[in-house]
Design an enzyme around this catalytic site. Structure first.
Site, PDB file in Angstrom:
ATOM      1  N   LYS A 106       1.011  24.786  63.931  1.00  9.70           N
ATOM      2  CA  LYS A 106       1.435  24.873  62.477  1.00  9.70           C
ATOM      3  C   LYS A 106       1.453  26.443  61.857  1.00  9.70           C
ATOM      4  O   LYS A 106       0.750  26.969  62.649  1.00  9.70           O
ATOM      5  CB  LYS A 106       0.169  23.918  61.807  1.00  9.70           C
TER       6      LYS A 106
ATOM      7  N   ASP B  77       6.632  21.066  55.443  1.00 12.24           N
ATOM      8  CA  ASP B  77       5.432  20.783  54.948  1.00 12.24           C
ATOM      9  C   ASP B  77       5.296  20.850  53.599  1.00 12.24           C
ATOM     10  O   ASP B  77       6.554  21.192  53.039  1.00 12.24           O
ATOM     11  CB  ASP B  77       4.190  21.215  56.098  1.00 12.24           C
TER      12      ASP B  77
END
Ligand code: NDP
Length: 449
Positions: free
Chosen positions: A130, A170
């Site tokens: 991430k 995201d």
């Protein structure tokens, strides 16, 4: 952690706290997984011997970098960029990029850690990672967004590759940002490498259904959980927090399945429309015009905007938190259960606090944790990678059917694993154990790396 936790796991958890001071979201994500693993370590002594849990809690690589950029007035700004390459046991690191002022290492590590198990649950060959930045995209012009994305990618590109690390979107990162980052990657590397980013535009390597995938997938998951209880979405009143990518397509799929979403939100307030939300209007306001959800009430006089409202105070039967972490606390969870909520599906990552999760599990409602319920986004990213590798593009219906099949499979796996480990109906236990075992076995097979 909970009193039932095995002493060895508690020691490992204390070590995580010591090694990662101040990263409270990361601590929370680790605790939630370790609490499920008691029955696993008693069955698998090799995991302890090979120190699999300690290794899984330590990212393989953490990259932190400076992102300088200029605004439209020529002012210089400095942001911080992150990429945490957490675990590559099952495939190249895969996970989104978040641009939000609240981003710091602890947020990226919690998201990266969750991503390992989520990606494992999809059954696809993808590891966990991430990234993101504390850059705030709100109120920035297109040119400012482009300059920021270019500067961000000018450092990040050296860590990426279709077989190495493949980011996606995201919070704060959608098709526009992926486009600017892809352009800069291509320019620096002189390679048209479609498989290096997912969430691409349809005309240049993207996949149909990727924008819809997380919201649709979460709804498919809860649809399965409802079926187990001989229930369905038909006629159910639903709440969906947020009004971004995940929220919009959750509302859309709930409506297609016969439910009625009466409220959504953003960080400033809540829109309530008892007749059912007008999803096309939300798309226009949020995706096209990039406006605030408050403006919805200008178009529907029977809708009401509640500034700083708490969406979870509204009675519903199904709640789908789709905004951000820790948005449902213990009190909100109690209110939901008291008001007759029978299912909660997490489109967002870790939107429920540990106290809230306990309320849902004690009430035995159908509670789909994010790492299972929102896995449809990353699964469809993997489908995008498949299409890129085959130089192919699939139809909407074909891709949506694949997504649905994957979500039905994830639900079944979590359901069956929970039963096998003595916690029937507990998707938290099912998701954590099923996700963990696959990664752990791959790590054992790869030796001490
Ligand atoms: P978007 O940026 O498209 O939308 C985020 C929405 O959540 C906005 O309405 C935003 O409101 C709201 N929000 C964000 N932060 C806060 C906050 N601190 N307090 C209140 N509201 C907030 O992001 P996504 O829809 O992509 O992501 C939503 C969630 O889903 C995140 O948890 C993400 O990690 C998760 N997720 C996303 C996936 C994807 O494919 N996009 C895949 C799997 C999970 P505002 O505009 O006011 O900030």
């Amino acid at each position: 952690m909970s009193p039932q936790i095995d002493e060895k796991l508690e020691t490992m958890y204390q070590e995580v706290l010591k090694r990662n001071p101040g990263e409270v979201e990361f601590h929370q994500a680790v605790a939630e997984v370790l609490e499920s693993l008691n029955p696993v370590i008693s069955k698998h002594p090799e995991y302890l011997e090979r120190k699999i849990i300690e290794r899984i809690c330590e990212p393989e690589r953490q990259i932190i970098f400076r992102v300088p950029w200029q605004d439209d007035n020529g002012q210089v700004h400095i942001n911080r960029g992150f990429r945490v390459e957490f675990n590559s046991a099952l495939g190249p690191y895969k996970g989104g990029l978040r641009f939000h002022p609240s981003v710091y290492l602890g947020i990226i590590k919690f998201l990266g850690f969750e991503q390992i198990f989520k990606n494992s649950l999809t059954g696809m060959p993808i590891g966990g990672g991430k990234g993101g930045s504390d850059f705030d995209p709100k109120g920035k012009s297109d040119d400012e967004i482009m300059r920021f994305c270019q500067s961000f990618m000018t450092e990040l590109y050296r860590h990426l590759g279709e077989h190495t690390d493949v980011p996606a979107g995201d919070i704060g990162v959608g098709g526009r940002e992926i486009g600017y980052m892809f352009g800069q990657y291509k320019r620096i590397t002189n390679r048209w490498e479609a498989g290096v980013l997912t969430g691409k535009g349809l005309k240049w390597g993207g996949s149909l259904v990727r924008p819809e995938a997380t919201g649709y997938g979460a709804t498919f998951f809860i649809n399965e959980a409802l079926k187990v209880r001989k229930e369905s979405f038909a006629g159910k009143t639903c709440l969906v927090s947020g009004s971004g990518n995940v929220a919009i397509y959750t509302v859309e799929k709930i409506h297609q399945l016969g439910g009625k979403c009466i409220a959504c939100s953003d960080s400033n307030g809540v829109i309530v429309h008892e007749k059912g939300l007008d999803v096309e209007l939300i798309k226009q306001l949020k995706e096209v015009e990039r406006r605030r959800i408050k403006d919805y009430a200008d178009y529907h006089k029977d809708a009401k905007y509640i500034a700083n409202g708490n969406i979870w105070d509204i009675p519903c039967q199904v709640a789908m938190p789709s905004a951000t972490q820790n948005e449902i606390n213990g009190k909100d969870a109690k209110t939901l259960v008291k008001n007759g909520c029978i299912a909660v599906g997490e489109g967002a990552n870790m939107p429920t606090t540990p106290e809230g999760i306990k309320v849902f599990l004690d009430a035995k409602i159908a509670y789909g944790p994010g790492k299972a319920a929102n896995a449809g986004g990353v699964a469809t990213s993997a489908l995008e990678m498949q299409q890129n590798a085959q130089r192919d593009s699939w139809s909407f219906d074909f891709t949506e059917k694949k997504l649905e099949g994957i979500m039905v499979g994830i639900h079944q796996l979590c359901h069956d694993t929970a039963e096998e480990y003595g916690a029937p109906g507990n998707y938290v236990v099912g998701a954590n154990i099923a996700g963990f075992i696959k990664v752990a076995d791959a790590m054992v097979a790869h030796g001490l790396v």
